[in-house]
Scaffold this motif. Structure first.
Motif, PDB file in Angstrom:
ATOM      1  N   UNK A 103     -37.540  54.278 -14.801  1.00 43.83           N
ATOM      2  CA  UNK A 103     -38.310  55.498 -15.071  1.00 43.83           C
ATOM      3  C   UNK A 103     -37.901  56.104 -16.417  1.00 43.83           C
ATOM      4  N   UNK A 104     -36.605  56.141 -16.671  1.00 44.64           N
ATOM      5  CA  UNK A 104     -36.100  56.691 -17.930  1.00 44.64           C
ATOM      6  C   UNK A 104     -36.593  55.850 -19.108  1.00 44.64           C
ATOM      7  N   UNK A 105     -36.552  54.539 -18.956  1.00 46.67           N
ATOM      8  CA  UNK A 105     -37.008  53.628 -20.012  1.00 46.67           C
ATOM      9  C   UNK A 105     -38.473  53.869 -20.364  1.00 46.67           C
ATOM     10  N   UNK A 106     -39.296  54.029 -19.353  1.00 43.51           N
ATOM     11  CA  UNK A 106     -40.728  54.228 -19.603  1.00 43.51           C
ATOM     12  C   UNK A 106     -41.019  55.602 -20.199  1.00 43.51           C
ATOM     13  N   UNK A 110     -37.961  53.527 -24.541  1.00 47.26           N
ATOM     14  CA  UNK A 110     -36.853  52.791 -25.139  1.00 47.26           C
ATOM     15  C   UNK A 110     -36.908  51.343 -24.671  1.00 47.26           C
ATOM     16  N   UNK A 111     -36.267  50.472 -25.410  1.00 52.90           N
ATOM     17  CA  UNK A 111     -36.331  49.038 -25.116  1.00 52.90           C
ATOM     18  C   UNK A 111     -35.347  48.629 -24.030  1.00 52.90           C
ATOM     19  N   UNK A 112     -35.565  47.427 -23.526  1.00 50.79           N
ATOM     20  CA  UNK A 112     -34.667  46.869 -22.519  1.00 50.79           C
ATOM     21  C   UNK A 112     -33.273  46.677 -23.104  1.00 50.79           C
ATOM     22  N   UNK A 113     -33.225  46.304 -24.383  1.00 52.49           N
ATOM     23  CA  UNK A 113     -31.941  46.119 -25.061  1.00 52.49           C
ATOM     24  C   UNK A 113     -31.165  47.435 -25.126  1.00 52.49           C
ATOM     25  N   UNK A 114     -31.858  48.533 -25.383  1.00 51.99           N
ATOM     26  CA  UNK A 114     -31.209  49.838 -25.461  1.00 51.99           C
ATOM     27  C   UNK A 114     -30.704  50.294 -24.092  1.00 51.99           C
ATOM     28  N   UNK A 167     -29.903  56.854 -27.887  1.00 51.42           N
ATOM     29  CA  UNK A 167     -28.536  57.219 -28.282  1.00 51.42           C
ATOM     30  C   UNK A 167     -27.957  58.252 -27.317  1.00 51.42           C
ATOM     31  N   UNK A 168     -28.796  59.225 -26.956  1.00 51.64           N
ATOM     32  CA  UNK A 168     -28.361  60.246 -25.998  1.00 51.64           C
ATOM     33  C   UNK A 168     -28.017  59.634 -24.656  1.00 51.64           C
TER      34      UNK A 168
END
Length: 404
Positions: A103-106, A110-114, A167-168
């Motif tokens: 959920x946070x990624x979407x 942000x990317x899967x790598x991040x 980054x956060x």
């Protein structure tokens, strides 16, 4: 009655100290503390409790010779239950964010790598803390450090909702990761309370039931609290994940306070009191670290534990995301499936500790090493099979077996 340092101590007639020297045990009604004295009145030993609710070995510093799971009596079983429950709560807040990562990624785009970077950073914070906390346990005991880490780690956990960038997310997880350092206090504390004959089982139960928090948090956060908070916010998933972590944060902070107030550092009392009465020498944290670092066995166990616990950390961080991406599961169902891995700690570690104690009885330390080697090799083989599983059912079954 005897008067010592302004405190009145009373003779305990039914208490027999284990010593060839004629001794008498006195008990202070003012402070609930015990003092062992020679018949000539010279103090020889101080201890906080005049008697224990569990069998102890006086030759092993009054450590317990048995484990009574239904007892919460101080100091041994109280420390046992605070040890595993504190580690459980620490694991809960450490991985509370894991089932919400999709959920946070979407929402943050942000990317899967991040996402993986944030997971690695979270583990990195734990590694640093564990190196630091070990020597400090020798100096201050486990109780104070346990409470401090739980309370401190609860603060960034409560701040999860303020994340805006990758980054956060990484920085937040770095500070939450200090919670993983509680494993040091968990194992140190139980080792301080139980004799060598049962310490393997005690450590395994404390560590295993504590690690159970990694599975429970997947289920509670991903499959219970997150859907509940979505209902509160009219199905707004972003508001739900931004606020839900406040719940485990409050629980962790309160648990840390209770742990500090209602337990003891060692069977005979707290380190500060033991040092004050001359029962315990001052310990240098630097010297303790140096002693452990130059021991070859330390690094052998370091490598073995890195392999074993590395798998566990990877699964706790990525299992929910893996089952959602690879098998098309929803956030809630993926979290429920991922929680199975952690739930196996309910008995798996205890079983390992039991086998280790049994092997130690027959073969000594070499028996413990054989048990560890066999289990580690089996885990590695099953992980390879899991990585090549193409069906959901097959992946779940293999995961259950290597989680043992």
């Amino acid at each position: 009655a005897h008067l010592l340092n302004g405190r009145q101590f009373f003779r305990q007639p039914n208490r027999k100290p284990s010593s060839e020297r004629p001794l008498k045990v006195l008990f202070s009604r003012q402070t609930n503390q015990t003092l062992i004295m020679a018949e000539d009145g010279a103090p020889t030993e101080w201890k906080k409790y005049s008697e224990y609710a569990i069998e102890v070995d006086p030759d092993q510093d009054d450590k317990a010779t048995e484990i009574k799971l239904t007892s919460f009596a101080r100091p041994h079983m109280r420390a046992f239950h605070f040890s595993w429950s504190g580690f459980f709560i620490a694991f809960f807040i450490w991985f509370a964010i894991a089932p919400l990562l999709s959920e946070i990624r979407d929402d943050l785009d942000i990317s899967k790598k991040e996402v993986w970077t944030s997971s690695i950073v979270g583990v990195g914070g734990t590694i640093f803390m564990r190196f630091l906390l070990g020597p400090f346990c020798d100096k201050f005991g486990a109780r104070i450090l346990f409470a401090m880490v739980l309370c401190c780690a609860s603060i960034p956990t409560a701040c999860t909702g303020f994340i805006q960038t990758a980054t956060g997310l990484a920085i937040l997880r770095l500070f939450i990761g200090i919670a993983g350092g509680t494993f040091v206090m968990c194992q140190y504390w139980s080792s301080r309370m139980f004799t060598k004959e049962v310490v393997g089982t005690a450590n395994a139960l404390c560590g295993g039931w504590g690690n159970l928090g990694g599975g429970v948090t997947q289920l509670v956060m991903g499959s219970a609290l997150f859907p509940l908070f979505k209902v509160f916010y009219n199905d707004d998933s972003e508001k739900a994940w931004r606020t839900v972590s406040v719940v485990p944060a409050v629980v962790a902070f309160c648990h840390g306070i209770c742990l500090y107030l209602y337990s003891d550092d060692a069977p005979k009392g707290n380190y500060s009191d033991l040092k004050k009465h001359g029962n315990m020498p001052e310990v240098s944290a630097a010297a303790s670290f140096r002693s452990g670092a130059i021991n070859f066995n330390t690094w052998v166990l370091f490598i073995q534990y890195a392999c074993c616990f590395g798998v566990e950390l990877t699964m706790n961080n990525a299992a929910a995301l893996y089952f959602k991406d690879e098998f098309g599961q929803s956030t809630e169902s993926a979290a429920a499936i991922a929680s199975i891995f952690g739930w196996m700690n309910l008995f798996a570690r205890g079983l390992g500790g039991y086998f280790s104690d049994m092997a130690n009885t027959k073969m000594g330390m070499r028996g413990r090493l054989w048990v560890q080697t066999i289990f580690l090799a089996a885990e590695g083989a099953l992980v390879l099979v899991f990585a090549n599983s193409n069906t959901l059912a097959g992946a779940i079954v293999i995961m259950i077996f290597f989680s043992l």
